[in-house]
Design a protein around this motif. Structure first.
Motif, PDB file in Angstrom:
ATOM      1  N   GLN A  41      14.042  31.228  41.491  1.00 45.75           N
ATOM      2  CA  GLN A  41      13.689  30.688  42.794  1.00 45.75           C
ATOM      3  C   GLN A  41      14.608  29.574  43.241  1.00 45.75           C
ATOM      4  O   GLN A  41      14.625  29.212  44.392  1.00 45.75           O
ATOM      5  CB  GLN A  41      12.243  30.197  42.768  1.00 45.75           C
TER       6      GLN A  41
ATOM      7  N   LYS B 137      11.671  27.548  48.151  1.00 42.42           N
ATOM      8  CA  LYS B 137      12.505  27.789  46.970  1.00 42.42           C
ATOM      9  C   LYS B 137      13.629  26.766  46.920  1.00 42.42           C
ATOM     10  O   LYS B 137      13.752  25.921  47.800  1.00 42.42           O
ATOM     11  CB  LYS B 137      13.073  29.212  47.015  1.00 42.42           C
TER      12      LYS B 137
ATOM     13  N   LYS C   1      11.794  23.506  47.087  1.00 44.91           N
ATOM     14  CA  LYS C   1      10.706  23.765  46.124  1.00 44.91           C
ATOM     15  C   LYS C   1      10.671  22.684  45.040  1.00 44.91           C
ATOM     16  O   LYS C   1       9.623  22.164  44.669  1.00 44.91           O
ATOM     17  CB  LYS C   1      10.886  25.149  45.502  1.00 44.91           C
TER      18      LYS C   1
END
Lengths: 327, 300
Positions: B32, B136, B140
């Motif tokens: 990710q 992401k 993130k």
């Protein structure tokens, strides 16, 4: 006769006297209960009043005492046995469990054993080991036996009379150090037995379930907690250990959502576990905190020099209340 | 045929098979952050497996049932994160407004979408009134970091005002020299200097906690992080050994680091190791903002 003060001992003697007087079938058997008047004086004067056919001194042989009483009961008498200390009952345990408890079942209802076994129990009177035990679970676990444990003179008299009226064997416990201590005003005739409910009700934060002398510790602890923190507790004195008053237990839990169980018996497989089980079955969704137990420890009751460390104390009960309420 | 062998599998028509991604949780996180493309459908199925039961007493659970609250959505404030009665009441209060508004929409959605899988549901909504940006990479990481920071470190805020007239005057005096050197002089280098002086006097403010050994580490070096806004989110480039640099050196380094941050060209070395961080909201306006502290896996 209304409104006189009696100690637990006097209440028991009075109940025995009344029962002996009212019904010729009633007999008392036990060690030193006759000429001597009982080690705790609970049969004082009865031997003189009713004679040695009704108030019978027995040898030091519990198996023989209980066995004889079973025979008497099967043949139409109403024997009341005194076992000098609860844990001395073990030689007679076989008679009690193998015969008295299952006679009605074994004879498909033809014969019952209307027997009362009266026995002091519990630590705190500076007796050596066996004298101090509190093993109610043995008896409450046995189908066919009823077990009662009053905490005050009023209940003691009522439960003793009710026990004799019961057509099956009943074990009647009185806590040793309750015998001479508590005094309570009460009318002379009282016969309540099952589900005698007595409550100290205020607005509640927590419950206690306790029996016998532990009531005193529980009440003192709740008083202190209320004074120190303003938390109010409901104290439930169970009185009958088998059958247990399920309704009172469940209703109390519904009110408060919390419970602390106090008994002086060993913790593992003690009656507290059974009470928790009942709550689990019937009132789980009302619980706000895990149910705590303040009990004796899983060791033989220690000698008198250190027995106070075995018994639940006011401080231990208080600590239990705090943990339950602040969970 | 051997015992234990699968003979056949029964699959209903509208069952969506769940392909095993073969990606462990750890790998998934790496994925990710940008390198590996992860199918969003796989992430959705993953979330189902991670479900942890909410902590609550039976009484509170029953209360939630009666209040028609999904207890799994309530955040607990009790001991060990347990959900309390007041958490439920709070949750109900906070949600009553949204629930009223969303009710009509929800009823419709539930009826229409119930048999569909989450991924499909997400797609359907996308066209209606929402836009979905995958969380992401840096964004993130920042989000995870902030949540962890706020939930594990006790925060303290203190606000004060400062008389700046003489500093302004001094800065104007220096402007002649800075212009000469082609340096844009702001207030920030002065603050860095002031903070370094303060940190030298109050060592516990230039410190971190070693949780393994239960020791507070006081640092005798001064690496100052400068919170910088970028399109990817907040980045904190670090000026190493700020105490050994002049106002002009600091000003120059701030400019370089900020430019690199905006271009996304900072090296790991340039964004780690700060012992103290400055957030400057001056350019945006406003006088204070809540801030979160940095968690360190290893004390620097």
């Amino acid at each position: 006769m209304m409104g006189k003060n009696l100690t637990m001992l006097q209440a028991i003697t009075e109940a025995l006297d009344q029962m002996l007087g009212n019904d010729d079938r009633v007999m008392i058997l036990g060690e030193d209960i006759g000429v001597n008047g009982g080690v705790f004086r609970s049969t004082e004067g009865l031997y003189e009043k009713y004679g040695n056919d009704r108030v019978v001194d027995t040898p030091l042989a519990e198996s023989g005492i209980i066995g004889s009483a079973i025979g008497l009961a099967l043949n139409g008498m109403l024997p009341i046995v005194e076992i000098q200390f609860l844990a001395f009952i073990y030689p007679g345990f076989e008679q009690l469990v193998s015969h008295a408890a299952r006679m009605r079942y074994r004879t498909r209802g033809q014969f019952g054993v209307p027997l009362v076994i009266r026995t002091p129990y519990g630590a705190g009177i500076r007796g050596p080991e066996l004298h101090s035990e509190s093993v109610e679970t043995f008896f409450a676990h046995t189908p066919g036996l009823k077990v009662v444990a009053p905490s005050n003179p009023y209940d003691a008299k009522g439960l003793l009379i009710s026990a004799l009226e019961d057509p099956d064997p009943v074990i009647f416990w009185n806590r040793l150090n309750c015998i001479g201590l508590l005094r309570k005003k009460f009318p002379t005739k009282c016969t309540e037995y099952q589900s005698v409910k007595q409550k100290w009700s205020r607005r509640k934060r927590s419950d206690h379930f306790c029996m016998g002398a532990m009531l005193r510790e529980a009440l003192n602890a709740t008083k202190k907690i209320e004074a120190e923190k303003g938390w109010k507790c409901e104290v439930v004195d169970l009185r009958t250990l088998y059958p247990l008053d399920r309704d009172t237990i469940v209703q109390s839990i519904k009110k408060t959502g919390r419970a602390l169980i106090v008994h002086e018996a060993h913790k593992t497989a003690g009656l507290g576990a059974e009470i928790i089980s009942i709550i689990n079955d019937e009132a789980l969704i009302y619980l706000k905190a895990p149910i705590k137990r303040v009990t004796g420890f899983d060791v033989p009751v220690p000698p008198f020099t250190i027995e106070d460390h075995y018994l639940p104390t006011v401080d231990r009960v208080k600590q239990g209340i705090v943990e339950t309420i602040s969970f | 045929m051997e015992v234990g062998t699968t003979i056949f599998t029964i699959q209903e028509e509208n069952d969506v098979s769940v392909p095993d991604t073969g990606i462990s949780e750890e790998e998934n996180q790496v994925g990710q952050s940008g390198d590996v493309k992860v199918n969003p459908e796989h992430i959705t199925t993953k979330q189902h497996h991670q479900a942890v039961r909410a902590l609550a007493t039976p009484f509170v659970r029953q209360m939630a049932r009666e209040m028609k609250i999904d207890i799994e959505k309530v955040k607990g404030s009790g001991p060990a994160g347990r959900i309390t009665e007041s958490d439920l009441k709070q949750f109900k209060e906070n949600n009553s407004f949204t629930r009223e508004n969303a009710k009509q929409h929800d009823d419709k959605t539930v009826q229409e979408m119930a048999p569909m899988k989450d991924a499909v549901l997400a797609k359907g909504l996308e066209n209606e009134r929402e836009e979905r940006i995958p969380l992401k990479g840096i964004r993130k990481k920042i989000a995870e970091h902030m949540v962890k920071s706020v939930s594990t470190i006790p925060h303290v805020t203190h606000v004060d005002e400062l008389e700046m007239d003489r500093l302004k005057e001094f800065k104007n005096q220096l402007k002649v020299y800075s212009d000469d050197k082609d340096i844009k002089l702001t207030f920030l280098p002065f603050f860095i200097k002031a903070i370094v002086i303060a940190l030298k006097e109050f060592k516990t403010l230039n410190a971190s906690l070693d949780e393994r050994t239960n020791e507070i580490i006081l640092k005798n070096y001064y690496h100052i992080g400068i919170a910088t806004n970028t399109t990817e989110g907040l980045i904190v480039p670090v000026i190493k050994h700020a105490d050994q640099k002049t106002i002009f050196q600091l000003a120059d380094e701030i400019r370089q680091l900020a430019a690199k941050a905006r271009e996304g060209k900072l090296s790991i070395d340039q964004i780690t190791g700060s012992t103290f961080t400055i957030s400057n909201v001056g350019p945006i306006g406003g006088c204070t903002r809540p801030r979160s502290l940095t968690i360190r896996k290893r004390p620097y």
